[in-house]
Design a protein around this motif. Structure first.
Motif, PDB file in Angstrom:
ATOM      1  N   CYS A  43     -59.745  30.797  41.516  1.00  0.00           N
ATOM      2  CA  CYS A  43     -60.456  30.045  42.552  1.00  0.00           C
ATOM      3  C   CYS A  43     -59.701  28.779  42.967  1.00  0.00           C
ATOM      4  CB  CYS A  43     -61.857  29.671  42.062  1.00  0.00           C
ATOM      5  SG  CYS A  43     -62.956  31.087  41.824  1.00  0.00           S
ATOM      6  N   ASN A  44     -58.479  28.616  42.458  1.00  0.00           N
ATOM      7  CA  ASN A  44     -57.618  27.473  42.790  1.00  0.00           C
ATOM      8  C   ASN A  44     -58.252  26.138  42.367  1.00  0.00           C
ATOM      9  OD1 ASN A  44     -55.226  26.322  43.751  1.00  0.00           O
ATOM     10  ND2 ASN A  44     -56.114  25.921  45.774  1.00  0.00           N
ATOM     11  N   VAL A  45     -58.834  26.127  41.170  1.00  0.00           N
ATOM     12  CA  VAL A  45     -59.342  24.882  40.587  1.00  0.00           C
ATOM     13  C   VAL A  45     -58.258  24.294  39.693  1.00  0.00           C
ATOM     14  CG1 VAL A  45     -61.070  23.885  39.035  1.00  0.00           C
ATOM     15  CG2 VAL A  45     -61.739  25.650  40.666  1.00  0.00           C
ATOM     16  N   PHE A  46     -58.092  22.979  39.759  1.00  0.00           N
ATOM     17  CA  PHE A  46     -57.101  22.313  38.930  1.00  0.00           C
ATOM     18  C   PHE A  46     -57.633  22.217  37.500  1.00  0.00           C
ATOM     19  CE2 PHE A  46     -55.393  18.009  37.487  1.00  0.00           C
ATOM     20  CZ  PHE A  46     -54.228  18.555  36.988  1.00  0.00           C
ATOM     21  N   VAL A  47     -56.980  22.947  36.577  1.00  0.00           N
ATOM     22  CA  VAL A  47     -57.371  22.932  35.162  1.00  0.00           C
ATOM     23  C   VAL A  47     -56.486  21.924  34.433  1.00  0.00           C
ATOM     24  CG1 VAL A  47     -57.625  24.278  33.052  1.00  0.00           C
ATOM     25  CG2 VAL A  47     -58.099  25.341  35.269  1.00  0.00           C
ATOM     26  N   GLU A  48     -57.096  20.865  33.934  1.00  0.00           N
ATOM     27  CA  GLU A  48     -56.335  19.804  33.271  1.00  0.00           C
ATOM     28  C   GLU A  48     -55.923  20.192  31.849  1.00  0.00           C
ATOM     29  OE1 GLU A  48     -58.440  16.091  33.543  1.00  0.00           O
ATOM     30  OE2 GLU A  48     -59.185  16.561  35.539  1.00  0.00           O
ATOM     31  N   ARG A  49     -56.864  20.833  31.128  1.00  0.00           N
ATOM     32  CA  ARG A  49     -56.554  21.181  29.735  1.00  0.00           C
ATOM     33  C   ARG A  49     -57.270  22.465  29.333  1.00  0.00           C
ATOM     34  NH1 ARG A  49     -57.578  16.984  24.870  1.00  0.00           N
ATOM     35  NH2 ARG A  49     -55.549  16.193  25.548  1.00  0.00           N
ATOM     36  N   PHE A  50     -56.548  23.288  28.573  1.00  0.00           N
ATOM     37  CA  PHE A  50     -57.102  24.488  27.941  1.00  0.00           C
ATOM     38  C   PHE A  50     -56.984  24.256  26.441  1.00  0.00           C
ATOM     39  CE2 PHE A  50     -56.942  28.556  25.907  1.00  0.00           C
ATOM     40  CZ  PHE A  50     -57.695  29.424  26.659  1.00  0.00           C
ATOM     41  N   SER A  51     -58.120  24.078  25.770  1.00  0.00           N
ATOM     42  CA  SER A  51     -58.088  23.710  24.348  1.00  0.00           C
ATOM     43  C   SER A  51     -58.871  24.698  23.498  1.00  0.00           C
ATOM     44  CB  SER A  51     -58.647  22.302  24.148  1.00  0.00           C
ATOM     45  OG  SER A  51     -58.700  21.971  22.766  1.00  0.00           O
ATOM     46  N   ILE A  52     -58.279  25.065  22.371  1.00  0.00           N
ATOM     47  CA  ILE A  52     -58.981  25.809  21.347  1.00  0.00           C
ATOM     48  C   ILE A  52     -59.275  24.826  20.217  1.00  0.00           C
ATOM     49  CG2 ILE A  52     -58.888  27.702  19.689  1.00  0.00           C
ATOM     50  CD1 ILE A  52     -59.065  28.557  22.606  1.00  0.00           C
ATOM     51  N   GLY A  53     -60.563  24.573  19.963  1.00  0.00           N
ATOM     52  CA  GLY A  53     -60.963  23.598  18.964  1.00  0.00           C
ATOM     53  C   GLY A  53     -61.370  22.276  19.594  1.00  0.00           C
ATOM     54  N   PHE A  54     -61.983  21.432  18.757  1.00  0.00           N
ATOM     55  CA  PHE A  54     -62.407  20.097  19.174  1.00  0.00           C
ATOM     56  C   PHE A  54     -61.728  19.050  18.290  1.00  0.00           C
ATOM     57  CE2 PHE A  54     -66.145  22.662  20.513  1.00  0.00           C
ATOM     58  CZ  PHE A  54     -66.151  22.305  21.848  1.00  0.00           C
ATOM     59  N   GLY A  55     -61.944  17.802  18.643  1.00  0.00           N
ATOM     60  CA  GLY A  55     -61.450  16.706  17.811  1.00  0.00           C
ATOM     61  C   GLY A  55     -59.983  16.397  18.049  1.00  0.00           C
ATOM     62  N   PRO A  56     -59.320  15.794  17.043  1.00  0.00           N
ATOM     63  CA  PRO A  56     -57.916  15.402  17.187  1.00  0.00           C
ATOM     64  C   PRO A  56     -57.024  16.594  17.527  1.00  0.00           C
ATOM     65  CG  PRO A  56     -58.880  14.436  15.213  1.00  0.00           C
ATOM     66  CD  PRO A  56     -59.880  15.402  15.740  1.00  0.00           C
ATOM     67  N   VAL A  57     -56.107  16.383  18.445  1.00  0.00           N
ATOM     68  CA  VAL A  57     -55.197  17.444  18.878  1.00  0.00           C
ATOM     69  C   VAL A  57     -54.079  17.600  17.851  1.00  0.00           C
ATOM     70  CG1 VAL A  57     -53.575  18.173  20.661  1.00  0.00           C
ATOM     71  CG2 VAL A  57     -55.721  17.056  21.304  1.00  0.00           C
ATOM     72  N   LEU A  58     -53.909  18.810  17.325  1.00  0.00           N
ATOM     73  CA  LEU A  58     -52.843  19.096  16.369  1.00  0.00           C
ATOM     74  C   LEU A  58     -51.536  19.453  17.073  1.00  0.00           C
ATOM     75  CD1 LEU A  58     -54.828  21.318  13.816  1.00  0.00           C
ATOM     76  CD2 LEU A  58     -54.341  18.867  13.661  1.00  0.00           C
ATOM     77  N   PHE A  59     -51.672  20.152  18.178  1.00  0.00           N
ATOM     78  CA  PHE A  59     -50.492  20.590  18.922  1.00  0.00           C
ATOM     79  C   PHE A  59     -50.865  20.719  20.385  1.00  0.00           C
ATOM     80  CE2 PHE A  59     -48.297  24.143  20.971  1.00  0.00           C
ATOM     81  CZ  PHE A  59     -46.973  23.749  20.834  1.00  0.00           C
ATOM     82  N   SER A  60     -49.992  20.280  21.258  1.00  0.00           N
ATOM     83  CA  SER A  60     -50.234  20.438  22.693  1.00  0.00           C
ATOM     84  C   SER A  60     -48.910  20.591  23.418  1.00  0.00           C
ATOM     85  CB  SER A  60     -51.007  19.243  23.254  1.00  0.00           C
ATOM     86  OG  SER A  60     -50.210  18.078  23.233  1.00  0.00           O
ATOM     87  N   ARG A  61     -48.975  21.307  24.525  1.00  0.00           N
ATOM     88  CA  ARG A  61     -47.779  21.491  25.351  1.00  0.00           C
ATOM     89  C   ARG A  61     -48.218  21.679  26.791  1.00  0.00           C
ATOM     90  NH1 ARG A  61     -42.975  26.029  24.563  1.00  0.00           N
ATOM     91  NH2 ARG A  61     -41.678  25.329  26.310  1.00  0.00           N
ATOM     92  N   LYS A  62     -47.549  21.010  27.682  1.00  0.00           N
ATOM     93  CA  LYS A  62     -47.873  21.123  29.092  1.00  0.00           C
ATOM     94  C   LYS A  62     -46.988  22.183  29.724  1.00  0.00           C
ATOM     95  CE  LYS A  62     -49.175  18.342  33.054  1.00  0.00           C
ATOM     96  NZ  LYS A  62     -49.364  16.979  33.582  1.00  0.00           N
ATOM     97  N   TRP A  63     -47.645  23.145  30.334  1.00  0.00           N
ATOM     98  CA  TRP A  63     -46.936  24.224  31.002  1.00  0.00           C
ATOM     99  C   TRP A  63     -47.471  24.285  32.417  1.00  0.00           C
ATOM    100  CZ3 TRP A  63     -47.628  30.183  30.121  1.00  0.00           C
ATOM    101  CH2 TRP A  63     -46.595  30.858  30.792  1.00  0.00           C
ATOM    102  N   GLY A  64     -46.635  23.968  33.379  1.00  0.00           N
ATOM    103  CA  GLY A  64     -47.095  23.834  34.753  1.00  0.00           C
ATOM    104  C   GLY A  64     -47.952  22.592  34.878  1.00  0.00           C
ATOM    105  N   GLU A  65     -49.123  22.735  35.441  1.00  0.00           N
ATOM    106  CA  GLU A  65     -50.014  21.593  35.627  1.00  0.00           C
ATOM    107  C   GLU A  65     -51.054  21.454  34.524  1.00  0.00           C
ATOM    108  OE1 GLU A  65     -51.794  22.390  39.383  1.00  0.00           O
ATOM    109  OE2 GLU A  65     -53.223  23.878  38.582  1.00  0.00           O
ATOM    110  N   THR A  66     -51.114  22.432  33.617  1.00  0.00           N
ATOM    111  CA  THR A  66     -52.156  22.465  32.596  1.00  0.00           C
ATOM    112  C   THR A  66     -51.597  22.161  31.222  1.00  0.00           C
ATOM    113  OG1 THR A  66     -53.381  24.142  33.864  1.00  0.00           O
ATOM    114  CG2 THR A  66     -53.973  23.873  31.553  1.00  0.00           C
TER     115      THR A  66
END
Length: 218
Positions: A43-66
């Protein structure tokens, strides 16, 4: 020493079961959030973050805009879209965000409904897919063989014993113990049982299931 070894084995088995349950739950959550994510992107919505789990982030990587993230607490997950943030409800009333054509709130009612319902729909579809895979590849089942016979019950009165195998109930074939249990539980009236004794000799008996409990039993 033997008791200690048994205790350690129980602890190991419990930890293994907990780990497998966590992995299974994580997979369900991932597929659920993937449904939201995929339809939001469609639907062309800007997705800022896709997260599995809550709380402190253990690992993250930006791929494209997300940004894709794995967080400490595995019991959940979320897709953070522009204009739709449960942690910051003010985004829903922000006029600047509402005017952004790629925000969640700028989309039509149908598109928003599709995005919100996509998670559950994804879980239903993948559940059906997993059932097909399991039944195609096969899974272990117990044969329709008697494990033990309780004295006084219909099977005992009919002369059946542990090791006997039931192959037919009322002329309908059964090959697994769950099929045998279901056929008896759903029965009404006498049952004609055919099969082989533990020594290989055939038998054919008629029993009247005990219906005094929650369901008929033999």
């Amino acid at each position: 020493m033997e008791i200690l070894a048994v205790d350690l084995l129980k602890i190991f088995n419990n930890l293994t079961n907990i780990g497998l349950a966590a992995i299974g739950l994580g997979l369900v959550i991932f597929l659920h959030e993937l449904g939201h994510f995929a339809v939001a992107k469609w639907c062309n919505v800007f997705v800022e973050r896709f997260s599995i789990g809550f709380g402190p982030v253990l690992f993250s990587r930006k791929w494209g805009e997300t940004e894709y993230a794995l967080s400490l607490i595995p019991f959940g997950g979320y897709v953070k879209m522009l204009g739709q943030d449960d942690a910051d409800p003010s985004q829903l009333t922000n006029e600047e965000i509402a005017q952004d054509p790629r925000s969640y709130v700028a989309k039509s009612v149908f598109q928003r409904m599709a995005i919100i319902s996509a998670g559950v729909i994804m879980n239903v579809l993948t559940a059906l897919l997993f059932f097909v895979i399991v039944f195609k590849t096969g899974f272990p089942t117990s044969p329709s063989q008697i494990g033990n016979v309780r004295p006084g019950m219909p099977a005992w009165e009919a002369g059946l014993d542990a090791g006997d195998r039931i192959n037919k109930i009322n002329d309908s074939s059964v090959s697994t113990f769950p099929e045998l249990q279901l056929a008896v539980a759903l029965s009404s009236g006498p049952l004609k049982l055919e099969g082989t004794h533990a020594d290989g000799s055939p038998f054919q008996v008629t029993v009247n299931p005990d219906a005094s409990g929650n369901h008929p039993r033999i």
